[in-house]
Design a protein around this motif. Structure first.
Motif, PDB file in Angstrom:
ATOM      1  N   ALA A  72       0.816  -1.207   0.000  1.00 17.96           N
ATOM      2  CA  ALA A  72       0.000   0.000   0.000  1.00 17.96           C
ATOM      3  C   ALA A  72       0.851   1.258   0.000  1.00 17.96           C
ATOM      4  O   ALA A  72       0.316   2.372  -0.015  1.00 17.96           O
ATOM      5  CB  ALA A  72      -0.916   0.010   1.224  1.00 17.96           C
ATOM      6  N   GLU A  73       2.155   1.111  -0.013  1.00 20.67           N
ATOM      7  CA  GLU A  73       3.049   2.272   0.080  1.00 20.67           C
ATOM      8  C   GLU A  73       2.782   3.266  -1.056  1.00 20.67           C
ATOM      9  O   GLU A  73       2.825   2.914  -2.234  1.00 20.67           O
ATOM     10  CB  GLU A  73       4.516   1.830   0.037  1.00 20.67           C
ATOM     11  CG  GLU A  73       5.481   2.960   0.329  1.00 20.67           C
ATOM     12  CD  GLU A  73       6.937   2.520   0.360  1.00 20.67           C
ATOM     13  OE1 GLU A  73       7.792   3.335   0.729  1.00 20.67           O
ATOM     14  OE2 GLU A  73       7.211   1.351   0.011  1.00 20.67           O
ATOM     15  N   GLY A  74       2.481   4.484  -0.667  1.00 19.41           N
ATOM     16  CA  GLY A  74       2.208   5.518  -1.649  1.00 19.41           C
ATOM     17  C   GLY A  74       0.741   5.653  -2.019  1.00 19.41           C
ATOM     18  O   GLY A  74       0.334   6.663  -2.608  1.00 19.41           O
ATOM     19  N   SER A  75      -0.082   4.653  -1.661  1.00 19.69           N
ATOM     20  CA  SER A  75      -1.492   4.670  -2.069  1.00 19.69           C
ATOM     21  C   SER A  75      -2.280   5.769  -1.364  1.00 19.69           C
ATOM     22  O   SER A  75      -3.180   6.371  -1.953  1.00 19.69           O
ATOM     23  CB  SER A  75      -2.149   3.311  -1.827  1.00 19.69           C
ATOM     24  OG  SER A  75      -2.181   2.993  -0.457  1.00 19.69           O
ATOM     25  N   GLU A  76      -1.963   6.049  -0.106  1.00 18.69           N
ATOM     26  CA  GLU A  76      -2.684   7.092   0.625  1.00 18.69           C
ATOM     27  C   GLU A  76      -2.468   8.449  -0.033  1.00 18.69           C
ATOM     28  O   GLU A  76      -3.407   9.243  -0.195  1.00 18.69           O
ATOM     29  CB  GLU A  76      -2.264   7.124   2.087  1.00 18.69           C
ATOM     30  CG  GLU A  76      -2.767   5.929   2.892  1.00 18.69           C
ATOM     31  CD  GLU A  76      -2.682   6.166   4.378  1.00 18.69           C
ATOM     32  OE1 GLU A  76      -2.589   7.337   4.803  1.00 18.69           O
ATOM     33  OE2 GLU A  76      -2.705   5.181   5.139  1.00 18.69           O
ATOM     34  N   GLU A  77      -1.220   8.723  -0.402  1.00 16.48           N
ATOM     35  CA  GLU A  77      -0.909   9.996  -1.057  1.00 16.48           C
ATOM     36  C   GLU A  77      -1.606  10.100  -2.417  1.00 16.48           C
ATOM     37  O   GLU A  77      -2.140  11.158  -2.774  1.00 16.48           O
ATOM     38  CB  GLU A  77       0.601  10.149  -1.240  1.00 16.48           C
ATOM     39  CG  GLU A  77       1.385  10.380   0.045  1.00 16.48           C
ATOM     40  CD  GLU A  77       1.642   9.113   0.845  1.00 16.48           C
ATOM     41  OE1 GLU A  77       2.215   9.210   1.942  1.00 16.48           O
ATOM     42  OE2 GLU A  77       1.274   8.022   0.368  1.00 16.48           O
ATOM     43  N   LEU A  78      -1.616   8.997  -3.154  1.00 17.60           N
ATOM     44  CA  LEU A  78      -2.265   9.004  -4.463  1.00 17.60           C
ATOM     45  C   LEU A  78      -3.773   9.214  -4.317  1.00 17.60           C
ATOM     46  O   LEU A  78      -4.369  10.038  -5.024  1.00 17.60           O
ATOM     47  CB  LEU A  78      -1.996   7.690  -5.191  1.00 17.60           C
ATOM     48  CG  LEU A  78      -2.740   7.496  -6.516  1.00 17.60           C
ATOM     49  CD1 LEU A  78      -2.362   8.595  -7.504  1.00 17.60           C
ATOM     50  CD2 LEU A  78      -2.459   6.120  -7.096  1.00 17.60           C
ATOM     51  N   LEU A  79      -4.400   8.493  -3.397  1.00 21.50           N
ATOM     52  CA  LEU A  79      -5.842   8.618  -3.192  1.00 21.50           C
ATOM     53  C   LEU A  79      -6.213  10.022  -2.722  1.00 21.50           C
ATOM     54  O   LEU A  79      -7.229  10.587  -3.138  1.00 21.50           O
ATOM     55  CB  LEU A  79      -6.329   7.578  -2.185  1.00 21.50           C
ATOM     56  CG  LEU A  79      -6.318   6.123  -2.661  1.00 21.50           C
ATOM     57  CD1 LEU A  79      -6.709   5.188  -1.531  1.00 21.50           C
ATOM     58  CD2 LEU A  79      -7.253   5.923  -3.847  1.00 21.50           C
ATOM     59  N   GLN A  80      -5.369  10.577  -1.864  1.00 25.04           N
ATOM     60  CA  GLN A  80      -5.602  11.930  -1.374  1.00 25.04           C
ATOM     61  C   GLN A  80      -5.569  12.935  -2.525  1.00 25.04           C
ATOM     62  O   GLN A  80      -6.392  13.837  -2.614  1.00 25.04           O
ATOM     63  CB  GLN A  80      -4.543  12.292  -0.326  1.00 25.04           C
ATOM     64  CG  GLN A  80      -4.784  13.619   0.368  1.00 25.04           C
ATOM     65  CD  GLN A  80      -3.734  13.911   1.430  1.00 25.04           C
ATOM     66  OE1 GLN A  80      -3.048  13.004   1.912  1.00 25.04           O
ATOM     67  NE2 GLN A  80      -3.586  15.170   1.793  1.00 25.04           N
ATOM     68  N   PHE A  81      -4.609  12.722  -3.410  1.00 22.67           N
ATOM     69  CA  PHE A  81      -4.493  13.610  -4.566  1.00 22.67           C
ATOM     70  C   PHE A  81      -5.678  13.458  -5.513  1.00 22.67           C
ATOM     71  O   PHE A  81      -6.268  14.440  -5.955  1.00 22.67           O
ATOM     72  CB  PHE A  81      -3.194  13.327  -5.319  1.00 22.67           C
ATOM     73  CG  PHE A  81      -3.090  14.082  -6.611  1.00 22.67           C
ATOM     74  CD1 PHE A  81      -2.756  15.422  -6.622  1.00 22.67           C
ATOM     75  CD2 PHE A  81      -3.353  13.455  -7.818  1.00 22.67           C
ATOM     76  CE1 PHE A  81      -2.680  16.131  -7.813  1.00 22.67           C
ATOM     77  CE2 PHE A  81      -3.291  14.150  -9.011  1.00 22.67           C
ATOM     78  CZ  PHE A  81      -2.945  15.500  -9.003  1.00 22.67           C
ATOM     79  N   LEU A  82      -6.047  12.213  -5.811  1.00 21.24           N
ATOM     80  CA  LEU A  82      -7.143  11.960  -6.752  1.00 21.24           C
ATOM     81  C   LEU A  82      -8.469  12.533  -6.266  1.00 21.24           C
ATOM     82  O   LEU A  82      -9.301  12.948  -7.067  1.00 21.24           O
ATOM     83  CB  LEU A  82      -7.281  10.457  -6.995  1.00 21.24           C
ATOM     84  CG  LEU A  82      -6.163   9.784  -7.789  1.00 21.24           C
ATOM     85  CD1 LEU A  82      -6.396   8.288  -7.873  1.00 21.24           C
ATOM     86  CD2 LEU A  82      -6.034  10.378  -9.181  1.00 21.24           C
ATOM     87  N   SER A  83      -8.644  12.568  -4.945  1.00 21.10           N
ATOM     88  CA  SER A  83      -9.888  13.117  -4.405  1.00 21.10           C
ATOM     89  C   SER A  83     -10.013  14.605  -4.676  1.00 21.10           C
ATOM     90  O   SER A  83     -11.098  15.175  -4.579  1.00 21.10           O
ATOM     91  CB  SER A  83      -9.988  12.837  -2.903  1.00 21.10           C
ATOM     92  OG  SER A  83      -9.009  13.573  -2.191  1.00 21.10           O
ATOM     93  N   SER A  84      -8.890  15.237  -5.038  1.00 25.00           N
ATOM     94  CA  SER A  84      -8.914  16.668  -5.357  1.00 25.00           C
ATOM     95  C   SER A  84      -9.124  16.920  -6.854  1.00 25.00           C
ATOM     96  O   SER A  84      -9.240  18.072  -7.265  1.00 25.00           O
ATOM     97  CB  SER A  84      -7.607  17.330  -4.910  1.00 25.00           C
ATOM     98  OG  SER A  84      -6.517  16.905  -5.721  1.00 25.00           O
ATOM     99  N   CYS A  85      -9.173  15.834  -7.625  1.00 25.84           N
ATOM    100  CA  CYS A  85      -9.380  15.961  -9.072  1.00 25.84           C
ATOM    101  C   CYS A  85     -10.884  15.989  -9.350  1.00 25.84           C
ATOM    102  O   CYS A  85     -11.516  14.944  -9.544  1.00 25.84           O
ATOM    103  CB  CYS A  85      -8.721  14.797  -9.807  1.00 25.84           C
ATOM    104  SG  CYS A  85      -6.927  14.721  -9.601  1.00 25.84           S
ATOM    105  N   ALA A  86     -11.429  17.182  -9.379  1.00 28.06           N
ATOM    106  CA  ALA A  86     -12.879  17.360  -9.460  1.00 28.06           C
ATOM    107  C   ALA A  86     -13.501  16.798 -10.735  1.00 28.06           C
ATOM    108  O   ALA A  86     -14.689  16.461 -10.749  1.00 28.06           O
ATOM    109  CB  ALA A  86     -13.225  18.837  -9.331  1.00 28.06           C
ATOM    110  N   SER A  87     -12.716  16.674 -11.793  1.00 30.41           N
ATOM    111  CA  SER A  87     -13.260  16.220 -13.083  1.00 30.41           C
ATOM    112  C   SER A  87     -13.151  14.705 -13.279  1.00 30.41           C
ATOM    113  O   SER A  87     -13.626  14.175 -14.292  1.00 30.41           O
ATOM    114  CB  SER A  87     -12.531  16.918 -14.234  1.00 30.41           C
ATOM    115  OG  SER A  87     -12.679  18.317 -14.162  1.00 30.41           O
TER     116      SER A  87
END
Length: 241
Positions: A72-87
């Motif tokens: 799961a290493e890095g997945s939290e950061e990626l998911l956090q970022f994707l949640s900010s992608c409004a489109s």
């Protein structure tokens, strides 16, 4: 500057070398709509650079299948970022079995508000850890039209969380292929929920051989009024129950 679609499939399978620089560049591509990082399982913590860079504001489709198969290493950061992608409308996390409890970060961040299509193929093949948190997030995705949980055999009783969460009012297509290949646990709750999805047009229950007598719940629930296509191949391979 006008890049709309990019694929880096298998580019970072063994090492993240050069990945941070690539992400920094992509963050400056304001028109980027689609990106494919499938099977880039060697990036690990390098995903955090996304939180520093920002960008991807017009991203609509993203593929990370196989990126978190074992860790799961890095997945939290990626998911956090994707949640900010409004489109963002479409994500693919197929075979990302390593994410587990890290799915809960989506609850903190707000999740995918405009998501229409999501694949979690084989994500919960060995463990249901994190599944309930993920379902809570997906239930808030009002635009969700298509979901793939094929070969998520470990979910079992955790399917009942759907009855608590509700949602999926616009769901049109759902795949649970192989989910009930060995056990029928959770199937009745899943069917009960799906019967409330008025817009459901297509379901896939291929290779769900263990369901047996549990199909009778359909008579109690009703529903599936707009169903157009259904696949039950292999469901009654060894028994007509």
């Amino acid at each position: 500057q006008n890049l709309k679609k990019a694929s880096f499939e298998d580019c970072f399978q063994e090492s993240p070398e050069g990945f941070e620089e690539l992400l920094q560049f992509l963050c400056s591509c304001a028109s980027l709509e689609e990106v494919d990082f499938s099977n880039c399982s060697g990036m690990w913590a390098a995903w955090e650079v996304l939180l520093k860079c920002g960008g991807f504001q017009n991203l609509k489709k993203a593929d990370f299948s196989g990126c978190f198969e074992y860790s799961a290493e890095g997945s939290e950061e990626l998911l956090q970022f994707l949640s900010s992608c409004a489109s963002l409308e479409e994500v693919d996390f197929s075979e990302c079995r390593g994410i587990g409890a890290a799915w809960m970060v989506l609850l903190k961040c707000g999740g995918f508000q405009n998501l229409k299509k999501a694949s979690f193929y084989s994500c919960f093949n060995e463990s249901a850890e994190g599944f309930e948190k993920l379902l809570q997030v997906l239930s808030s995705c009002a635009s969700l039209e298509e979901v793939d949980f094929s070969y998520c055999r470990a979910i079992g009783a955790a399917w009942k969380v759907l009855l608590k969460c509700g949602g999926w009012q616009h769901l049109k297509k759902a795949s649970f292929r192989g989910c009930f290949k060995r056990y029928a646990e959770g199937f009745e709750e899943l069917l009960q929920f799906l019967s409330s999805c008025a817009g459901l047009e297509e379901v896939d229950f291929r290779a769900c051989r263990a369901i047996g007598a549990a199909w009778k719940v359909l008579l109690k629930c009703g529903g599936f009024q707009n169903l157009k296509k259904a696949d039950f191949s292999g469901c009654f391979e060894y028994s007509a129950e």
